[in-house]
Design a protein around this motif. Structure first.
Motif, PDB file in Angstrom:
ATOM      1  N   TRP B 133       0.841  -1.192   0.000  1.00 44.56           N
ATOM      2  CA  TRP B 133       0.000   0.000   0.000  1.00 44.56           C
ATOM      3  C   TRP B 133       0.885   1.253   0.000  1.00 44.56           C
ATOM      4  N   ALA B 134       1.911   1.237   0.848  1.00 45.92           N
ATOM      5  CA  ALA B 134       2.799   2.400   0.954  1.00 45.92           C
ATOM      6  C   ALA B 134       3.498   2.664  -0.378  1.00 45.92           C
ATOM      7  N   VAL B 135       3.990   1.590  -1.003  1.00 41.32           N
ATOM      8  CA  VAL B 135       4.707   1.748  -2.284  1.00 41.32           C
ATOM      9  C   VAL B 135       3.752   2.297  -3.347  1.00 41.32           C
ATOM     10  N   LYS B 136       2.545   1.741  -3.389  1.00 42.55           N
ATOM     11  CA  LYS B 136       1.531   2.203  -4.354  1.00 42.55           C
ATOM     12  C   LYS B 136       1.240   3.688  -4.190  1.00 42.55           C
ATOM     13  N   ASN B 137       1.349   4.156  -2.957  1.00 43.25           N
ATOM     14  CA  ASN B 137       1.035   5.557  -2.687  1.00 43.25           C
ATOM     15  C   ASN B 137       2.264   6.467  -2.687  1.00 43.25           C
ATOM     16  N   GLY B 138       3.333   5.976  -3.283  1.00 37.11           N
ATOM     17  CA  GLY B 138       4.483   6.846  -3.504  1.00 37.11           C
ATOM     18  C   GLY B 138       5.557   6.827  -2.432  1.00 37.11           C
ATOM     19  N   TYR B 139       5.455   5.903  -1.476  1.00 36.30           N
ATOM     20  CA  TYR B 139       6.507   5.812  -0.453  1.00 36.30           C
ATOM     21  C   TYR B 139       7.461   4.684  -0.823  1.00 36.30           C
ATOM     22  N   GLY B 140       8.606   5.044  -1.338  1.00 34.51           N
ATOM     23  CA  GLY B 140       9.594   4.040  -1.721  1.00 34.51           C
ATOM     24  C   GLY B 140       9.262   3.387  -3.053  1.00 34.51           C
ATOM     25  N   SER B 141       9.965   2.297  -3.337  1.00 33.82           N
ATOM     26  CA  SER B 141       9.797   1.689  -4.664  1.00 33.82           C
ATOM     27  C   SER B 141       9.469   0.199  -4.546  1.00 33.82           C
ATOM     28  N   ARG B 142       8.965  -0.347  -5.630  1.00 38.84           N
ATOM     29  CA  ARG B 142       8.569  -1.765  -5.668  1.00 38.84           C
ATOM     30  C   ARG B 142       9.704  -2.692  -5.261  1.00 38.84           C
ATOM     31  N   GLY B 143      10.924  -2.295  -5.649  1.00 39.36           N
ATOM     32  CA  GLY B 143      12.097  -3.108  -5.345  1.00 39.36           C
ATOM     33  C   GLY B 143      12.291  -3.316  -3.842  1.00 39.36           C
ATOM     34  N   ASP B 144      11.783  -2.381  -3.039  1.00 38.56           N
ATOM     35  CA  ASP B 144      11.935  -2.489  -1.581  1.00 38.56           C
ATOM     36  C   ASP B 144      11.236  -3.740  -1.049  1.00 38.56           C
ATOM     37  N   LEU B 145      10.125  -4.120  -1.692  1.00 38.47           N
ATOM     38  CA  LEU B 145       9.271  -5.187  -1.147  1.00 38.47           C
ATOM     39  C   LEU B 145      10.008  -6.515  -1.015  1.00 38.47           C
ATOM     40  N   GLU B 146      10.922  -6.760  -1.952  1.00 36.16           N
ATOM     41  CA  GLU B 146      11.701  -8.000  -1.918  1.00 36.16           C
ATOM     42  C   GLU B 146      12.564  -8.101  -0.664  1.00 36.16           C
ATOM     43  N   SER B 147      12.940  -6.941  -0.126  1.00 37.47           N
ATOM     44  CA  SER B 147      13.864  -6.930   1.006  1.00 37.47           C
ATOM     45  C   SER B 147      13.132  -6.825   2.337  1.00 37.47           C
ATOM     46  N   MET B 148      11.949  -7.438   2.418  1.00 34.53           N
ATOM     47  CA  MET B 148      11.214  -7.458   3.684  1.00 34.53           C
ATOM     48  C   MET B 148      10.759  -8.884   3.930  1.00 34.53           C
ATOM     49  N   GLU B 149      10.670  -9.265   5.189  1.00 38.89           N
ATOM     50  CA  GLU B 149      10.074 -10.564   5.501  1.00 38.89           C
ATOM     51  C   GLU B 149       8.694 -10.618   4.862  1.00 38.89           C
ATOM     52  N   ASP B 150       8.377 -11.692   4.217  1.00 41.16           N
ATOM     53  CA  ASP B 150       7.065 -11.876   3.570  1.00 41.16           C
ATOM     54  C   ASP B 150       6.709 -10.771   2.583  1.00 41.16           C
ATOM     55  N   GLY B 151       7.712 -10.126   2.024  1.00 42.78           N
ATOM     56  CA  GLY B 151       7.441  -9.068   1.058  1.00 42.78           C
ATOM     57  C   GLY B 151       6.648  -7.908   1.645  1.00 42.78           C
ATOM     58  N   GLY B 152       6.706  -7.762   2.985  1.00 38.61           N
ATOM     59  CA  GLY B 152       6.024  -6.646   3.635  1.00 38.61           C
ATOM     60  C   GLY B 152       4.516  -6.812   3.699  1.00 38.61           C
ATOM     61  N   CYS B 153       4.022  -8.034   3.523  1.00 43.00           N
ATOM     62  CA  CYS B 153       2.579  -8.260   3.581  1.00 43.00           C
ATOM     63  C   CYS B 153       2.274  -9.705   3.936  1.00 43.00           C
ATOM     64  N   LEU B 154       1.659  -9.897   5.106  1.00 46.59           N
ATOM     65  CA  LEU B 154       1.234 -11.255   5.475  1.00 46.59           C
ATOM     66  C   LEU B 154      -0.099 -11.552   4.792  1.00 46.59           C
ATOM     67  N   PRO B 155      -0.236 -12.712   4.191  1.00 47.29           N
ATOM     68  CA  PRO B 155      -1.514 -13.032   3.559  1.00 47.29           C
ATOM     69  C   PRO B 155      -2.584 -13.329   4.613  1.00 47.29           C
ATOM     70  N   GLY B 156      -3.829 -13.319   4.190  1.00 48.21           N
ATOM     71  CA  GLY B 156      -4.920 -13.703   5.100  1.00 48.21           C
ATOM     72  C   GLY B 156      -5.393 -12.600   6.014  1.00 48.21           C
TER      73      GLY B 156
END
Lengths: 138, 459
Positions: B133-156
């Motif tokens: 959500w943060a990336v979509k709204n202009g905070y940082g870049s898509r590439g950041d998501l790879e460098s987070m546990e679970d891509g920065g989003c837990l499913p469910g």
């Protein structure tokens, strides 16, 4: 003398609270929270809030009560100045709190108290009335 | 006790641990239904409520429990490390300006409210999408998501499981640091232990980096509190006897257990969005202070880890593959090289692990190991761990200027609240080198780099 003292808990805030009666004990616990959270000298009793809680035991009741007390600031940004416990038995409590909405130009937040825990919570009769111990997450 | 307890420590650390109630808490956790193998504690263990801080416990998904108290109030409290293209010498004369800019630009402090007030529908999107959500709204870049546990989003994550009170507390706190032990630190890479891994992670000596420590703010606290209240009643109903009510729990597969996991995922996602925004504003503050653009600053996320979480993971127990709910309460996941949960870029190195020290000391970067999978359900320590209570720390700092002391050590500190610096004095914490040497020595994770703090914003 204040009706509460801090006891040491490594990560968090432990409070030992006393009161001449059960009503006083619960009121003092609510007072302690706001006495630590803010400078009560700057808070005025301009509004009244009614608080009703239930619990399965005295400890449970105290924790549910303190949950509501904490939510006054954490959820509603409202500061408690004084509180009176109107009715209490082992399962339910009714209280009336007076205070006012938080105003950053007027009030100061000295310490954030984030939650009340069940860990080692205790309410008991003491030689001088009633005593309780509670640990808060800060 | 259903299983034995194991505490990882050195003699020195164990002496301090024995003084509080944390060893008893390890034993309490060992009594919970469905616990597998061991009730574990990392060397930064200290007295919590319910679980010890530094506790790790895994429960069989069939017949085991999940406990909100085993995750903690600050769900997905965690930290992230970003490196920049700046060198130590470039920022040294500008430190006062940098720390001021960070303090002004990044919301911090007691009950801090952010620059953003979310509508209910937007807030629910944060809960579902997390850092995305943060990336979509202009905070940082898509590439950041790879460098987070679970891509920065837990499913469910389903916001229906989150109370109105929690949503109310969360509406204006996303993108805020908070108070207490949360911080934002400017650090310099001081020492590299593993050149190959450091080079893959893009870390080199003399580089300027930023460490951010924050969580899910009031929203996470409310979620934990709501479910504790609910499950305290629930355990009585289903007849689980608990040594401590703060360990209230539900069977993982029960509707109550599933509902908590759903709500917990929402709070975890809120925390990832929070840290993503904090990093974005940190970058902006640095650019402003140094009069440069994002390209010149070259800020890049190394990794983002959770400290307080329960996750459904597969582990080998006595030669058998099992699906477990792993609780890490003040502990960090440390998956080894080759683990399928890791993105391609960390497949060879293992998962980066970030260990912040006490205020102004600095931090470690480690990587996960195969041994942590065998011994601790892929887990390691999370920080230095407190040794003095807050009250004792305040007493010890009476009459001292903590800010001045820190300055003498080469760390510029600013804090929103008066009391925070006193509570967070370095001697209130264990020696971070000692803690890290224990997990390194036990093989639970491997040292890659050590960073030294030069500037610190405390909430």
């Amino acid at each position: 003398m204040k009706p509460y003292t801090n006891f040491n808990h490594t990560a968090d805030l432990g409070l030992a609270i006393t009161g001449a009666s059960e009503e006083k004990l619960f009121a003092n616990a609510a007072f302690a929270v706001f006495d630590i959270l803010t400078d009560l000298g700057r808070v005025e009793p301009r509004e009244t809030r009614r608080i009703l809680v239930e619990g399965d035991s005295r400890e449970d009741l105290l924790i549910n009560f303190l949950r509501e007390i904490l939510y006054l600031y954490n959820g509603e940004r409202w500061l408690l100045k004084e509180i009176r416990v109107i009715k209490i038995d082992q399962k339910a409590l009714e209280a009336e709190a007076r205070g006012e909405p938080f105003d950053e130009h007027k009030h100061e937040i000295c310490k954030e108290i984030k939650a009340v825990t069940y860990h080692q919570a205790e309410v008991r009769k003491s030689p001088d009335g009633w005593a309780a111990r509670v640990i808060f997450d800060v | 006790m259903r299983v034995p307890g194991i505490i990882y420590a050195s003699d020195k650390l164990m002496k301090a641990m024995g003084k509080d109630e944390s060893p008893k808490q390890v034993a309490n956790v060992a009594q919970l239904p469905g616990i597998v193998k061991h009730s574990l504690a990392m060397p930064d263990m200290h007295w919590g409520y319910g679980f010890p801080i530094g506790g790790v416990a895994a429960f069989d998904i069939d017949g085991g429990i999940v406990s909100p108290g085993g995750v903690g109030y600050d769900i997905n409290c965690g930290c992230r490390l970003a490196v920049t293209s700046l060198r130590r010498d470039e920022i040294r004369p500008q430190m006062a300006k940098i720390v001021n800019a960070l303090f002004q630009h990044v919301p911090s402090g007691v009950g801090s409210r952010g620059a953003l007030k979310l509508s209910r529908s937007e807030e629910k999107r944060v809960l579902v999408e997390g850092a995305r959500w943060a990336v979509k709204n202009g905070y940082g870049s898509r590439g950041d998501l790879e460098s987070m546990e679970d891509g920065g989003c837990l499913p469910g994550a389903d916001p229906e499981a989150v109370s109105e009170r929690a949503l109310e507390r969360g509406k204006d706190q996303v993108g805020t640091l908070g108070s207490g032990n949360h911080f934002l630190e400017v650090e310099i890479v001081e020492e590299i232990f593993d050149r190959d891994v450091a080079s893959v992670l893009g870390i080199e000596v003399g580089q300027v980096a930023v460490m951010i420590h924050s969580g899910s703010r009031g929203l996470g606290h409310q979620v934990c509190d709501d479910y504790l209240a609910k499950l305290v009643k629930h355990v009585d109903k289903i007849g689980i006897k608990l040594p401590d009510r703060q360990l209230a729990c539900a069977y993982i597969q029960s509707p109550e257990g599933q509902q908590y996991l759903t709500a917990m995922a929402c709070a975890a996602n809120y925390a990832w969005a929070n840290r993503q925004m904090l990093m974005h504003w940190t970058g902006e503050a640095l650019e402003k202070a140094l009069g440069m653009g994002p390209r010149e600053l070259g800020m890049r996320l190394v990794y983002d880890v959770c400290h307080n979480i329960a996750k459904i993971e597969e582990h080998i127990v006595d030669g058998k593959k099992m699906t477990l709910c792993v609780h890490r309460k003040g502990a960090t996941r440390a998956f080894p090289p080759g683990h399928p949960a890791l993105p391609q870029k960390f497949r060879k190195t293992g998962q980066p692990v970030l260990i912040p020290g006490d205020m102004g000391t600095g931090s470690y970067v480690l990587v996960g190991t195969e041994k942590s999978m065998e011994m601790t359900f892929g887990s390691t320590c999370h920080g230095a761990g407190r040794v003095l209570s807050r009250a004792a720390a305040i007493k010890a700092s009476k009459g001292r200027s903590i800010r001045r002391e820190m300055e003498d050590r080469g760390v510029l500190v600013m804090s929103a609240a008066k009391g925070t610096l006193a509570e967070e004095i370095p001697e209130a914490y264990k020696d971070i080198d000692e803690v890290v040497n224990v997990v390194h020595g036990a093989g639970l994770s491997r040292k890659v780099a050590r960073l030294r703090a030069v500037g610190c914003i405390k909430g």
